[in-house]
Scaffold this motif. Sequence first.
Motif, mmCIF file in Angstrom:
data_model
loop_
_atom_site.group_PDB
_atom_site.id
_atom_site.type_symbol
_atom_site.label_atom_id
_atom_site.label_comp_id
_atom_site.label_asym_id
_atom_site.label_seq_id
_atom_site.Cartn_x
_atom_site.Cartn_y
_atom_site.Cartn_z
ATOM 1 N N GLU A 54 -6.877 8.111 -4.961
ATOM 2 C CA GLU A 54 -7.571 7.800 -3.715
ATOM 3 C C GLU A 54 -7.490 6.301 -3.454
ATOM 4 O O GLU A 54 -7.175 5.519 -4.343
ATOM 5 N N SER A 55 -7.770 5.910 -2.222
ATOM 6 C CA SER A 55 -7.658 4.503 -1.865
ATOM 7 C C SER A 55 -8.895 4.027 -1.133
ATOM 8 O O SER A 55 -9.719 4.820 -0.685
ATOM 9 N N PRO B 264 -6.044 -3.115 0.544
ATOM 10 C CA PRO B 264 -6.230 -1.779 0.002
ATOM 11 C C PRO B 264 -6.099 -1.791 -1.523
ATOM 12 O O PRO B 264 -5.317 -2.552 -2.092
ATOM 13 N N ILE B 265 -6.866 -0.933 -2.142
ATOM 14 C CA ILE B 265 -6.754 -0.674 -3.568
ATOM 15 C C ILE B 265 -6.503 0.818 -3.739
ATOM 16 O O ILE B 265 -6.836 1.621 -2.864
ATOM 17 N N VAL B 266 -5.891 1.182 -4.852
ATOM 18 C CA VAL B 266 -5.644 2.585 -5.178
ATOM 19 C C VAL B 266 -6.277 2.846 -6.531
ATOM 20 O O VAL B 266 -6.085 2.078 -7.477
ATOM 21 N N THR C 12 -3.050 -3.856 -4.018
ATOM 22 C CA THR C 12 -1.786 -3.805 -3.306
ATOM 23 C C THR C 12 -1.607 -5.147 -2.610
ATOM 24 O O THR C 12 -2.563 -5.899 -2.433
ATOM 25 N N SER D 211 -9.154 0.536 -10.501
ATOM 26 C CA SER D 211 -8.581 0.281 -9.178
ATOM 27 C C SER D 211 -7.450 -0.723 -9.310
ATOM 28 O O SER D 211 -7.513 -1.632 -10.135
ATOM 29 N N LEU E 247 0.977 4.119 -3.030
ATOM 30 C CA LEU E 247 0.689 5.546 -2.821
ATOM 31 C C LEU E 247 1.861 6.421 -3.236
ATOM 32 O O LEU E 247 1.672 7.577 -3.621
ATOM 33 N N PHE F 229 0.823 -1.209 0.000
ATOM 34 C CA PHE F 229 0.000 0.000 0.000
ATOM 35 C C PHE F 229 0.860 1.263 0.000
ATOM 36 O O PHE F 229 0.635 2.184 -0.784
#
Length: 96
Positions: free
Chosen positions: A77-78, A69-71, A55, A52, A27, A23
């Motif tokens: 944004e996540s 989590p995805i980004v 991670t 999307s 980012l 993650f």
Amino acid sequence: TLDWHAALALAQQAGGGYRMPNFKEMLSIVDTRLTGVAFDNRAFPGTPADTSYWTSTTQMFPDTASTSPIVFSDYGESGLSDHEFASAVRLVRDAR
């Protein structure tokens, strides 16, 4: 797009030191000042908007073992997504 387990398997099969970013790493490659697509088009050409990306990070919060989590590509944004849902995969490797 792949579910989380298939994305991890793809990263392992890629070889060459490629892996799915955690993650924090994901980012670090987005620029939230950009609009439309938050990934630098010179470094990551052809990144589609409204996508999307998985991670490798798991269990960010208690009781979230089945999520990661995805980004999002559009503004960096996540969020969290269940491992069974499909997201895109971006592979990274350590600098040589």
